[in-house]
Write an enzyme that holds these catalytic residues in place. Structure first.
Site, PDB file in Angstrom:
ATOM      1  N   CYS A 184       4.762 -36.688 -18.152  1.00 29.74           N
ATOM      2  CA  CYS A 184       4.022 -37.931 -17.908  1.00 29.74           C
ATOM      3  C   CYS A 184       4.698 -39.141 -18.529  1.00 29.74           C
ATOM      4  CB  CYS A 184       2.597 -37.805 -18.426  1.00 29.74           C
ATOM      5  SG  CYS A 184       2.521 -37.367 -20.163  1.00 29.74           S
ATOM      6  N   GLU A 190      -6.267 -38.992 -19.676  1.00 36.19           N
ATOM      7  CA  GLU A 190      -4.831 -39.068 -19.963  1.00 36.19           C
ATOM      8  C   GLU A 190      -4.120 -39.039 -18.618  1.00 36.19           C
ATOM      9  OE1 GLU A 190      -3.371 -39.479 -22.902  1.00 36.19           O
ATOM     10  OE2 GLU A 190      -5.204 -39.404 -24.088  1.00 36.19           O
TER      11      GLU A 190
HETATM   12  P1  NAD Z   1      -3.144 -31.028 -11.479  1.00 36.78           P
HETATM   13  O1  NAD Z   1      -2.900 -30.934 -10.020  1.00 36.78           O
HETATM   14  O2  NAD Z   1      -2.942 -29.836 -12.337  1.00 36.78           O
HETATM   15  O3  NAD Z   1      -4.617 -31.577 -11.668  1.00 36.78           O
HETATM   16  C1  NAD Z   1      -5.183 -31.728 -12.937  1.00 36.78           C
HETATM   17  C2  NAD Z   1      -6.525 -31.040 -12.978  1.00 36.78           C
HETATM   18  O4  NAD Z   1      -7.420 -31.689 -12.103  1.00 36.78           O
HETATM   19  C3  NAD Z   1      -6.488 -29.588 -12.584  1.00 36.78           C
HETATM   20  O5  NAD Z   1      -7.137 -28.826 -13.549  1.00 36.78           O
HETATM   21  C4  NAD Z   1      -7.185 -29.552 -11.238  1.00 36.78           C
HETATM   22  O6  NAD Z   1      -7.922 -28.366 -11.060  1.00 36.78           O
HETATM   23  C5  NAD Z   1      -8.087 -30.745 -11.283  1.00 36.78           C
HETATM   24  N1  NAD Z   1      -8.305 -31.348  -9.963  1.00 36.78           N
HETATM   25  C6  NAD Z   1      -7.368 -31.614  -9.024  1.00 36.78           C
HETATM   26  N2  NAD Z   1      -7.924 -32.214  -7.969  1.00 36.78           N
HETATM   27  C7  NAD Z   1      -9.234 -32.336  -8.225  1.00 36.78           C
HETATM   28  C8  NAD Z   1     -10.343 -32.885  -7.518  1.00 36.78           C
HETATM   29  N3  NAD Z   1     -10.213 -33.410  -6.306  1.00 36.78           N
HETATM   30  N4  NAD Z   1     -11.549 -32.854  -8.128  1.00 36.78           N
HETATM   31  C9  NAD Z   1     -11.704 -32.329  -9.352  1.00 36.78           C
HETATM   32  N5  NAD Z   1     -10.688 -31.791 -10.051  1.00 36.78           N
HETATM   33  C10 NAD Z   1      -9.480 -31.789  -9.515  1.00 36.78           C
HETATM   34  O7  NAD Z   1      -2.258 -32.132 -12.149  1.00 36.78           O
HETATM   35  P2  NAD Z   1      -1.642 -33.479 -11.561  1.00 36.78           P
HETATM   36  O8  NAD Z   1      -2.691 -34.455 -11.331  1.00 36.78           O
HETATM   37  O9  NAD Z   1      -0.647 -33.195 -10.504  1.00 36.78           O
HETATM   38  O10 NAD Z   1      -0.823 -33.879 -12.879  1.00 36.78           O
HETATM   39  C11 NAD Z   1       0.227 -34.740 -12.845  1.00 36.78           C
HETATM   40  C12 NAD Z   1      -0.254 -36.105 -13.266  1.00 36.78           C
HETATM   41  O11 NAD Z   1      -0.803 -36.036 -14.578  1.00 36.78           O
HETATM   42  C13 NAD Z   1       0.844 -37.119 -13.350  1.00 36.78           C
HETATM   43  O12 NAD Z   1       0.365 -38.338 -12.889  1.00 36.78           O
HETATM   44  C14 NAD Z   1       1.127 -37.200 -14.839  1.00 36.78           C
HETATM   45  O13 NAD Z   1       1.693 -38.415 -15.229  1.00 36.78           O
HETATM   46  C15 NAD Z   1      -0.217 -36.992 -15.415  1.00 36.78           C
HETATM   47  N6  NAD Z   1      -0.104 -36.469 -16.756  1.00 36.78           N
HETATM   48  C16 NAD Z   1      -0.523 -37.247 -17.783  1.00 36.78           C
HETATM   49  C17 NAD Z   1      -0.394 -36.802 -19.076  1.00 36.78           C
HETATM   50  C18 NAD Z   1      -0.844 -37.613 -20.232  1.00 36.78           C
HETATM   51  O14 NAD Z   1      -0.892 -37.079 -21.319  1.00 36.78           O
HETATM   52  N7  NAD Z   1      -1.184 -38.883 -20.067  1.00 36.78           N
HETATM   53  C19 NAD Z   1       0.158 -35.556 -19.312  1.00 36.78           C
HETATM   54  C20 NAD Z   1       0.566 -34.793 -18.236  1.00 36.78           C
HETATM   55  C21 NAD Z   1       0.416 -35.252 -16.969  1.00 36.78           C
END
Ligand code: NAD
Length: 505
Positions: free
Chosen positions: A244, A210
């Site tokens: 998102c 997602e």
């Molecule tokens: P985040 O920084 O919380 O990361 C998400 C998860 O990935 C965390 O649990 C983190 O521990 C893990 N993570 C981060 N870097 C990593 C790595 N290098 N290796 C392994 N795991 C790792 O969240 P984010 O990415 O900043 O979230 C925002 C993004 O998510 C935006 O792009 C948003 O659009 C998207 N999003 C999508 C939805 C959806 O339902 N499609 C919902 C919410 C957010």
């Protein structure tokens, strides 16, 4: 390292015990999760207040009700979802049992993001439980109050071995990703999404990703601009733009840009007052890193509304940028904050081209009263979801699959879609050992006549088996009728010979 492995091994052991399979167990875990949401709402709300300055009213509306509705839907329908689904029969399977059975996959890894930390971990978990899986839940470390509250609460309500919570950041998630899972359900940005898919590939684990990206919002000149702008303002600035499916940017004709700006300015005043900083309904940016990232995105653009900020509070006013050029930096990446650029475009052709030249969006929003424009936008573009004349509310309709396409994600969930996503749909064909003669045609030694018979049974026919049977019935009754008539004729001939039928013939 040990901790992550222990959690996964424990979940695997619990799954292998078989206790997550019966309907009763699944329903009991689901209702326990529902109790958690209801009994601990105040704690959840205040964790989000600490994490992201979210208003106490927004958490129930934007997160908790969705989880609750998914649980209730599953509780009501789980027996049906778990039951074998019979499929249409063919000439070959007419006497067999032929059905699809949803089975648990095994151990699911759920990795959540920080912007809606409860919904993004617990809605996948509802589906994992409903489908009879074990699940390791990894909330985002970025919303830390929510993460530690989830770690504290979940074991108080659920089977702790079956549904362990692992907290931590990148190293912990990477450690988890080394383990073998039967499905990985990740929410977050596309860059990490690719790493997750790579890790999953090592075990051939299926994934749901997602992801995000830029969700365009087109305002047609043929539309009620005041209403459109109120809906867009609500969707863009809720959770301080950190959603998102928030409209990322506006596309509109240059002639209506000024009106759009004025309507949004008015609406912002209505929603958050003269000083949004003091409004309980207006949030904050999650951390300084994202605060700096957003200010850098605004740089060099023309600010029409807002543009002020306060780093000590991670506060950025609701901001509108006008006449933004397609190659501006803010148009190259997802904004994920309270900044709304307006890009002007000449006509619908240009709008459609603009959207199609870019990665496939998670959501596409179209505001128009012109049926032809709406039809063209629907037919000539693609996106995870599309809304006409509103934003974001498709998220609340759990009959609709939620997910991206292309760069915005893989797979879908919500409601029954989560159950399907986290199940294996097993093909089941139950035959008897009787009527072996019918099978002779497929066994060697082969002859042209055996081949013909085999092909007759194997060839798929348009229409269902019922239709084929009906056709057979018609043909055989016609044959029977013909036989009867010829018998009658023969009989009459015979009797004519006998000198009795001359009157009749
Ligand atoms: P985040 O920084 O919380 O990361 C998400 C998860 O990935 C965390 O649990 C983190 O521990 C893990 N993570 C981060 N870097 C990593 C790595 N290098 N290796 C392994 N795991 C790792 O969240 P984010 O990415 O900043 O979230 C925002 C993004 O998510 C935006 O792009 C948003 O659009 C998207 N999003 C999508 C939805 C959806 O339902 N499609 C919902 C919410 C957010």
């Amino acid at each position: 390292e040990e901790m992550e492995k222990q959690a996964v091994d424990g979940a695997r052991r619990a799954f292998n015990s078989g206790r997550s399979r019966p309907l009763q167990y699944r329903k009991q875990q689901l209702s326990a999760l529902l109790r958690l949401i209801r009994e601990r709402q105040a704690e959840i709300v205040s964790a989000l207040k600490r994490d992201i300055s979210r208003s106490e009213f927004d958490t129930p509306i934007f997160e908790l009700i969705g989880i609750e509705n998914d649980i209730k839907l599953a509780e009501r329908n789980l027996a049906d979802w778990m039951a074998p689904q019979p499929v249409k029969k063919t000439l070959l399977t007419i006497t067999d049992d032929v059905y699809i059975k949803a089975e648990p996959l095994g151990v699911v890894l759920i990795i959540g993001a920080w912007n809606y930390p409860w919904s993004l971990t617990l809605r996948p978990l509802v589906g994992a439980i409903a489908a009879g899986n074990a699940a390791v839940v990894k909330p985002s470390e970025v919303s830390k109050s929510s993460a530690s509250l989830l770690k504290e609460l979940l074991p108080q309500y659920l089977d702790t071995e079956m549904y362990p919570v692992v907290t931590g950041g990148v190293p912990e998630t990477q450690e988890l990703l080394k383990q073998r899972f039967d499905h990985i359900f990740y929410t977050g940005n596309s860059t990490v999404g690719k790493l997750v898919m790579e890790a999953a590939a090592r075990h051939l684990a299926p994934v749901t990703l997602e992801l995000g990206g830029k969700s365009p919002c087109y305002i047609d000149k043929d539309c009620d601009i005041a209403v459109a702008c109120r809906r867009i303002t609500w969707g863009k600035f809720a959770n301080c733009g950190q959603t998102c499916i928030a409209p990322d940017y506006i596309l509109c004709h240059p002639n209506i840009q000024h009106r759009v700006i004025e309507e949004i300015r008015q609406t912002l005043l209505e929603f958050y007052g003269e000083d949004p900083k003091t409004s309980p309904d207006y949030g904050r940016i999650i951390n300084q890193h994202h605060f700096d990232r957003l200010l850098a995105l605004i740089e060099g653009c023309t600010v029409a509304v807002g543009g002020e900020s306060d780093k000590s509070q991670c506060y950025i006013t609701p901001t509108i940028l006008k006449d933004v050029l397609p190659h501006a930096r803010i148009m190259q990446e997802e904004i994920f904050g309270p900044v709304l650029p307006i890009v002007t475009a000449g006509d619908v052709n240009e709008v459609i081209r603009f959207i199609n030249e870019r990665p496939k969006p998670l959501a596409l929003y179209v505001f128009s009263s012109n049926k032809k424009v709406v039809r063209r936008m629907l037919n000539e573009t693609t996106s995870g979801g599309v809304l006409v004349n509103d934003v974001m509310v498709h998220y609340t309709i759990n009959a609709l699959p939620f997910g991206g396409v292309g760069n915005s994600g893989v797979g879908r969930y919500h409601g029954k879609h989560t159950f399907d996503q986290l199940s294996h749909h097993r093909a089941c064909l139950i035959k008897s050992l009787a009527m072996e003669r019918l099978n002779m045609a497929r066994y060697p030694p082969m002859t042209p006549s055996r081949l013909r018979t085999s092909m007759f049974f194997l060839r798929s026919r348009s229409g269902s088996c019922d239709q084929a049977l009906r056709a057979w019935a018609v043909v055989s009754s016609l044959l029977a009728l013909a036989l009867l008539i010829s018998l009658l004729v023969v009989l009459l001939r015979v009797s004519a010979h006998a000198g009795l039928g001359s009157v009749l013939l």
